[in-house]
Design a protein around this motif. Structure first.
Motif, PDB file in Angstrom:
ATOM      1  N   MET A  10       0.847  -1.156   0.000  1.00 31.58           N
ATOM      2  CA  MET A  10       0.000   0.000   0.000  1.00 31.58           C
ATOM      3  C   MET A  10       0.901   1.229   0.000  1.00 31.58           C
ATOM      4  SD  MET A  10      -2.807   1.131   2.871  1.00 31.58           S
ATOM      5  CE  MET A  10      -1.777   1.027   4.290  1.00 31.58           C
ATOM      6  N   TYR A  11       0.591   2.158  -0.889  1.00 33.43           N
ATOM      7  CA  TYR A  11       1.366   3.396  -0.957  1.00 33.43           C
ATOM      8  C   TYR A  11       0.807   4.399   0.041  1.00 33.43           C
ATOM      9  CZ  TYR A  11       3.174   7.850  -2.478  1.00 33.43           C
ATOM     10  OH  TYR A  11       3.776   9.080  -2.504  1.00 33.43           O
ATOM     11  N   ILE A  12       1.688   5.030   0.792  1.00 33.48           N
ATOM     12  CA  ILE A  12       1.309   6.096   1.711  1.00 33.48           C
ATOM     13  C   ILE A  12       2.149   7.316   1.358  1.00 33.48           C
ATOM     14  CG2 ILE A  12       1.239   6.860   4.116  1.00 33.48           C
ATOM     15  CD1 ILE A  12       0.895   3.961   4.934  1.00 33.48           C
ATOM     16  N   ASP A  13       1.482   8.423   1.142  1.00 34.39           N
ATOM     17  CA  ASP A  13       2.156   9.674   0.827  1.00 34.39           C
ATOM     18  C   ASP A  13       3.235   9.929   1.881  1.00 34.39           C
ATOM     19  OD1 ASP A  13       2.169  12.836   1.406  1.00 34.39           O
ATOM     20  OD2 ASP A  13       1.727  12.463  -0.723  1.00 34.39           O
ATOM     21  N   PRO A  14       4.417  10.369   1.465  1.00 31.02           N
ATOM     22  CA  PRO A  14       5.509  10.580   2.424  1.00 31.02           C
ATOM     23  C   PRO A  14       5.145  11.526   3.580  1.00 31.02           C
ATOM     24  CG  PRO A  14       6.363  10.644   0.194  1.00 31.02           C
ATOM     25  CD  PRO A  14       4.866  10.585   0.087  1.00 31.02           C
ATOM     26  N   ASP A  15       4.366  12.562   3.317  1.00 28.55           N
ATOM     27  CA  ASP A  15       3.969  13.474   4.391  1.00 28.55           C
ATOM     28  C   ASP A  15       3.057  12.776   5.402  1.00 28.55           C
ATOM     29  OD1 ASP A  15       5.414  15.580   3.294  1.00 28.55           O
ATOM     30  OD2 ASP A  15       3.695  16.342   2.152  1.00 28.55           O
ATOM     31  N   VAL A  16       2.155  11.951   4.906  1.00 26.83           N
ATOM     32  CA  VAL A  16       1.264  11.188   5.788  1.00 26.83           C
ATOM     33  C   VAL A  16       2.075  10.167   6.576  1.00 26.83           C
ATOM     34  CG1 VAL A  16      -0.690   9.578   5.859  1.00 26.83           C
ATOM     35  CG2 VAL A  16      -0.751  11.538   4.300  1.00 26.83           C
ATOM     36  N   ASP A  17       3.024   9.523   5.905  1.00 27.38           N
ATOM     37  CA  ASP A  17       3.879   8.543   6.564  1.00 27.38           C
ATOM     38  C   ASP A  17       4.682   9.192   7.688  1.00 27.38           C
ATOM     39  OD1 ASP A  17       4.837   5.743   6.571  1.00 27.38           O
ATOM     40  OD2 ASP A  17       6.763   6.678   6.091  1.00 27.38           O
ATOM     41  N   ASP A  18       5.203  10.382   7.428  1.00 27.40           N
ATOM     42  CA  ASP A  18       5.945  11.102   8.472  1.00 27.40           C
ATOM     43  C   ASP A  18       5.039  11.416   9.661  1.00 27.40           C
ATOM     44  OD1 ASP A  18       8.250  11.062   6.940  1.00 27.40           O
ATOM     45  OD2 ASP A  18       8.035  13.134   6.229  1.00 27.40           O
ATOM     46  N   GLY A  19       3.819  11.842   9.375  1.00 27.63           N
ATOM     47  CA  GLY A  19       2.874  12.133  10.446  1.00 27.63           C
ATOM     48  C   GLY A  19       2.541  10.891  11.255  1.00 27.63           C
ATOM     49  N   LEU A  20       2.352   9.784  10.568  1.00 31.40           N
ATOM     50  CA  LEU A  20       2.088   8.523  11.264  1.00 31.40           C
ATOM     51  C   LEU A  20       3.274   8.118  12.141  1.00 31.40           C
ATOM     52  CD1 LEU A  20       0.380   6.413   8.456  1.00 31.40           C
ATOM     53  CD2 LEU A  20      -0.673   7.105  10.622  1.00 31.40           C
ATOM     54  N   ARG A  21       4.465   8.263  11.591  1.00 33.40           N
ATOM     55  CA  ARG A  21       5.670   7.900  12.347  1.00 33.40           C
ATOM     56  C   ARG A  21       5.780   8.744  13.614  1.00 33.40           C
ATOM     57  NH1 ARG A  21       9.581   9.255   8.961  1.00 33.40           N
ATOM     58  NH2 ARG A  21       9.893  11.230  10.020  1.00 33.40           N
ATOM     59  N   ASN A  22       5.566  10.056  13.467  1.00 38.82           N
ATOM     60  CA  ASN A  22       5.657  10.944  14.628  1.00 38.82           C
ATOM     61  C   ASN A  22       4.583  10.622  15.662  1.00 38.82           C
ATOM     62  OD1 ASN A  22       7.810  12.279  13.439  1.00 38.82           O
ATOM     63  ND2 ASN A  22       6.524  13.876  12.554  1.00 38.82           N
ATOM     64  N   GLU A  23       3.355  10.404  15.196  1.00 40.85           N
ATOM     65  CA  GLU A  23       2.258  10.078  16.119  1.00 40.85           C
ATOM     66  C   GLU A  23       2.508   8.739  16.805  1.00 40.85           C
ATOM     67  OE1 GLU A  23      -2.587   9.522  16.158  1.00 40.85           O
ATOM     68  OE2 GLU A  23      -1.663  10.551  14.455  1.00 40.85           O
ATOM     69  N   ALA A  24       3.018   7.775  16.058  1.00 38.80           N
ATOM     70  CA  ALA A  24       3.316   6.463  16.637  1.00 38.80           C
ATOM     71  C   ALA A  24       4.396   6.591  17.709  1.00 38.80           C
ATOM     72  CB  ALA A  24       3.763   5.494  15.547  1.00 38.80           C
ATOM     73  N   PHE A  25       5.417   7.375  17.422  1.00 40.93           N
ATOM     74  CA  PHE A  25       6.493   7.562  18.391  1.00 40.93           C
ATOM     75  C   PHE A  25       5.967   8.229  19.665  1.00 40.93           C
ATOM     76  CE2 PHE A  25       9.911  10.150  20.243  1.00 40.93           C
ATOM     77  CZ  PHE A  25      10.847   9.162  20.501  1.00 40.93           C
ATOM     78  N   GLU A  26       5.190   9.301  19.485  1.00 44.87           N
ATOM     79  CA  GLU A  26       4.652  10.030  20.638  1.00 44.87           C
ATOM     80  C   GLU A  26       3.673   9.171  21.440  1.00 44.87           C
ATOM     81  OE1 GLU A  26       3.015  13.649  19.074  1.00 44.87           O
ATOM     82  OE2 GLU A  26       4.976  14.360  18.407  1.00 44.87           O
ATOM     83  N   GLY A  27       2.909   8.329  20.748  1.00 45.30           N
ATOM     84  CA  GLY A  27       1.930   7.483  21.423  1.00 45.30           C
ATOM     85  C   GLY A  27       2.467   6.125  21.826  1.00 45.30           C
ATOM     86  N   LYS A  28       3.765   5.915  21.577  1.00 42.80           N
ATOM     87  CA  LYS A  28       4.416   4.643  21.914  1.00 42.80           C
ATOM     88  C   LYS A  28       3.646   3.452  21.344  1.00 42.80           C
ATOM     89  CE  LYS A  28       6.619   6.576  25.887  1.00 42.80           C
ATOM     90  NZ  LYS A  28       6.531   6.896  27.278  1.00 42.80           N
ATOM     91  N   THR A  29       3.341   3.553  20.057  1.00 44.16           N
ATOM     92  CA  THR A  29       2.645   2.477  19.344  1.00 44.16           C
ATOM     93  C   THR A  29       3.314   2.317  17.988  1.00 44.16           C
ATOM     94  OG1 THR A  29       0.444   1.660  18.725  1.00 44.16           O
ATOM     95  CG2 THR A  29       0.856   3.990  18.348  1.00 44.16           C
ATOM     96  N   SER A  30       2.768   1.468  17.150  1.00 45.80           N
ATOM     97  CA  SER A  30       3.359   1.258  15.823  1.00 45.80           C
ATOM     98  C   SER A  30       2.528   1.987  14.753  1.00 45.80           C
ATOM     99  CB  SER A  30       3.417  -0.238  15.494  1.00 45.80           C
ATOM    100  OG  SER A  30       2.105  -0.748  15.295  1.00 45.80           O
ATOM    101  N   LYS A  31       3.179   2.251  13.639  1.00 40.54           N
ATOM    102  CA  LYS A  31       2.447   2.833  12.506  1.00 40.54           C
ATOM    103  C   LYS A  31       1.346   1.890  12.066  1.00 40.54           C
ATOM    104  CE  LYS A  31       5.609   3.748   9.438  1.00 40.54           C
ATOM    105  NZ  LYS A  31       6.339   4.277   8.288  1.00 40.54           N
ATOM    106  N   ASN A  32       1.620   0.579  12.082  1.00 41.97           N
ATOM    107  CA  ASN A  32       0.599  -0.391  11.678  1.00 41.97           C
ATOM    108  C   ASN A  32      -0.640  -0.286  12.555  1.00 41.97           C
ATOM    109  OD1 ASN A  32       1.964  -1.506   9.507  1.00 41.97           O
ATOM    110  ND2 ASN A  32       2.999  -3.016  10.784  1.00 41.97           N
ATOM    111  N   ASP A  33      -0.437  -0.138  13.865  1.00 37.04           N
ATOM    112  CA  ASP A  33      -1.590   0.003  14.763  1.00 37.04           C
ATOM    113  C   ASP A  33      -2.375   1.271  14.446  1.00 37.04           C
ATOM    114  OD1 ASP A  33      -1.157  -2.377  16.106  1.00 37.04           O
ATOM    115  OD2 ASP A  33      -0.092  -1.434  17.785  1.00 37.04           O
ATOM    116  N   LEU A  34      -1.657   2.349  14.162  1.00 29.20           N
ATOM    117  CA  LEU A  34      -2.344   3.600  13.808  1.00 29.20           C
ATOM    118  C   LEU A  34      -3.116   3.461  12.499  1.00 29.20           C
ATOM    119  CD1 LEU A  34       0.275   6.345  14.728  1.00 29.20           C
ATOM    120  CD2 LEU A  34      -1.871   5.808  15.899  1.00 29.20           C
ATOM    121  N   ILE A  35      -2.517   2.810  11.519  1.00 28.69           N
ATOM    122  CA  ILE A  35      -3.194   2.614  10.232  1.00 28.69           C
ATOM    123  C   ILE A  35      -4.475   1.815  10.440  1.00 28.69           C
ATOM    124  CG2 ILE A  35      -3.035   1.443   7.997  1.00 28.69           C
ATOM    125  CD1 ILE A  35      -0.015   2.276   8.034  1.00 28.69           C
TER     126      ILE A  35
END
Length: 67
Positions: A1-26
């Motif tokens: 699945m393609y994720i826009d780089p800006d969205v991916d960066d946002g997911l990464r930051n949110e995952a880091f801050e929430g101590k979860t994974s990008k997959n869980d956020l998706i």
């Protein structure tokens, strides 16, 4: 699945801050989006039914015949 780089960066930051994974956020956002889609579809369906009833009533309303 393609994720826009800006969205991916946002997911990464949110995952880091929430101590979860990008997959869980998706999964979370996908589920929320599907729930909202169902609500929107139900709402839209109700509006269509109301419009259909209004249109039918207007089309079959009292007829005015000249006597």
């Amino acid at each position: 699945m393609y994720i826009d780089p800006d969205v991916d960066d946002g997911l990464r930051n949110e995952a880091f801050e929430g101590k979860t994974s990008k997959n869980d956020l998706i999964r979370k956002y996908l589920k929320l989006g599907m729930q909202q889609g169902a609500v929107d579809a139900a709402s839209s369906s109700g509006k269509k039914a109301t419009r259909a009833k209004s249109s039918k009533a207007a089309a079959t309303g009292p007829s005015h015949r000249a006597t």
